[in-house]
Design a protein around this motif. Structure first.
Motif, mmCIF file in Angstrom:
data_model
loop_
_atom_site.group_PDB
_atom_site.id
_atom_site.type_symbol
_atom_site.label_atom_id
_atom_site.label_comp_id
_atom_site.label_asym_id
_atom_site.label_seq_id
_atom_site.Cartn_x
_atom_site.Cartn_y
_atom_site.Cartn_z
ATOM 1 N N PHE A 79 2.980 7.816 -5.307
ATOM 2 C CA PHE A 79 2.680 8.250 -3.993
ATOM 3 C C PHE A 79 1.021 9.307 -4.126
ATOM 4 N N THR A 80 -0.024 8.503 -3.916
ATOM 5 C CA THR A 80 -1.183 9.198 -4.189
ATOM 6 C C THR A 80 -2.264 8.976 -2.907
ATOM 7 N N ASP A 81 -1.792 8.248 -1.838
ATOM 8 C CA ASP A 81 -2.901 8.308 -0.568
ATOM 9 C C ASP A 81 -3.999 7.848 -1.201
ATOM 10 N N LEU A 91 -0.664 16.032 -5.415
ATOM 11 C CA LEU A 91 -1.464 14.924 -4.877
ATOM 12 C C LEU A 91 -2.733 15.427 -4.298
ATOM 13 N N LEU A 92 -3.447 16.351 -5.001
ATOM 14 C CA LEU A 92 -4.773 17.018 -4.762
ATOM 15 C C LEU A 92 -5.731 16.337 -5.622
ATOM 16 N N GLY A 93 -6.799 15.579 -4.949
ATOM 17 C CA GLY A 93 -7.821 15.007 -5.982
ATOM 18 C C GLY A 93 -8.370 13.954 -5.206
ATOM 19 N N MET A 95 0.946 -1.189 -0.116
ATOM 20 C CA MET A 95 -0.024 -0.133 -0.051
ATOM 21 C C MET A 95 0.906 1.494 0.061
ATOM 22 N N HIS A 96 0.357 2.329 -0.804
ATOM 23 C CA HIS A 96 1.414 3.347 -1.015
ATOM 24 C C HIS A 96 0.849 4.483 -0.034
ATOM 25 N N SER A 97 1.642 5.374 0.429
ATOM 26 C CA SER A 97 1.086 6.498 0.979
ATOM 27 C C SER A 97 2.282 7.671 0.853
ATOM 28 N N ALA A 98 1.550 8.924 0.852
ATOM 29 C CA ALA A 98 2.557 9.971 0.419
ATOM 30 C C ALA A 98 3.148 10.420 1.758
#
Length: 362
Positions: free
Chosen positions: A257-259, A205-207, A169-172
């Motif tokens: 990295f996109t949360d 990463l705004l969205g 799992m990815h996380s910014a």
């Protein structure tokens, strides 16, 4: 009894002179330095207590400066986010205008031109934001890069070859700034700044997560294209994934990295209607970050005010222990001076009495 080998009265007078001289010296030292404790012998326990208080006081003075620096940081970060929010509001206006069906393709192209410039400004603000060399919103060092093992377009857990496997799992991540806001090691305030841009992916990463042509994707503000009549997804490619399977799959090179639970690509494009959802989510992200920064700033200001109060009170307490009381010490000095003079006179008289012995020898 008349003796000359031992003059007890003179010895007593000498001791009195020594005591008066010592007391006079101590009073003079305290009056000249302004301190009641000038060495450990003056008050050993008091000196230890005063030194502990001094450590606390000097620590609190430094903590006040630390808190002021941290307040400046939060103000800087909040100001940047305020500009980002203003730009997002303008993007929303452009998107609403583009969603109107009366616009010609040329009109939407003109709106997209301004949209691109606005997005570029947001990218620049988040990419270059820093305070005293500390990166504010584009530090992914604490994040976790995504790993889509089965290349199915999402990062959800899956079962492969008869066993259950976790996707990476990815996380910014975020930038946590620890502020030493007190004299003790435990007096620590953590300021958390969300990572809003991945400079390595060149993606802000705004969205939010949206269905693009039937596949869930993370869609960012840079994916909005007001000139489109329908959403544009990512074309599948024929390749072999990490499990050794070959087939038509998502291409590599997705945003790491996109949360989100879903992969994102820079080449995704969504229409104005979808764009409104993306911008609203971005505005919510910025609002949440600004709320947290505002709360942190209020807390730091409260800490700074409390430190001022503590410094005043602790300084008073230390003063009572180590500072000299000039009224008391001046009285002690006068007393020791008088006693010294009186003892000197008594020593002279004690020595004079020995002269009477000579009369017995005449």
């Amino acid at each position: 009894m008349s003796v000359i080998g031992t003059n007890s009265a003179a010895l007593r007078a000498q001791r009195a002179i020594e005591a008066a001289t010592k007391a006079q010296g101590q009073a003079s030292e305290k009056l000249s330095t302004g301190k009641r404790i000038n060495s450990a012998k003056d008050d050993a326990a008091g000196m230890a207590i005063a030194q502990t208080m001094t450590s606390q006081l000097r620590g609190m003075e430094v903590a006040k400066r630390n808190a002021a620096d941290a307040i400046s940081l939060t103000q800087t970060a909040e100001g940047i986010l305020g500009e980002v929010q203003n730009s997002l509001q303008r993007m929303r206006e452009l998107t609403l205008q583009a969603a109107n069906g009366v616009n010609r393709p040329e009109d939407r192209a003109a709106l997209q031109t301004e949209m691109d410039q606005t997005v570029a400004q947001i990218n620049a603000l988040l990419q270059n934001s820093e305070f005293n060399g500390v990166n504010l919103f584009s530090n992914t060092a604490q994040g976790t890069a995504a790993r889509d093992y089965n290349a199915d377009g999402d990062l959800l857990d899956y079962s492969g070859y008869g066993y259950y496997r976790d996707e990476l799992m990815h996380s910014a991540g975020s930038t946590v700034i620890n502020v030493q806001a007190g004299a003790n090691a435990t007096d620590n305030v953590a300021i958390t700044l969300p990572t809003l841009r991945s400079n390595g992916d060149d993606f802000t990463l705004l969205g939010t997560d949206l269905a693009v042509n039937g596949t869930m994707r993370f869609v960012g503000i840079s994916n909005i294209d007001l000139t489109l009549d329908y959403d544009v997804g990512v074309a599948a490619v024929h390749r072999t994934n990490e499990l050794g399977s070959t087939g038509w799959m998502d291409p590599e090179g997705y945003v790491a990295f996109t949360d989100s639970d879903y992969k994102s690509y820079a080449q995704i494009g969504v229409t104005a209607q979808q764009g409104l959802t993306v911008i609203d989510a971005a505005l919510a992200q910025i609002s949440t970050a600004r709320v947290n920064l505002g709360a942190a700033q209020s807390r730091l200001e409260s800490i700074s005010s409390q430190l001022d109060t503590n410094i005043v009170n602790l300084t008073d307490a230390r003063s009572r222990i180590e500072d000299a009381d000039f009224s008391t010490e001046s009285t002690a000095l006068a007393k020791s001076q008088i006693l010294s003079q009186a003892a000197t006179a008594m020593l002279a008289q004690a020595n004079a009495r020995q002269q009477d012995v000579l009369k017995l020898l005449e």
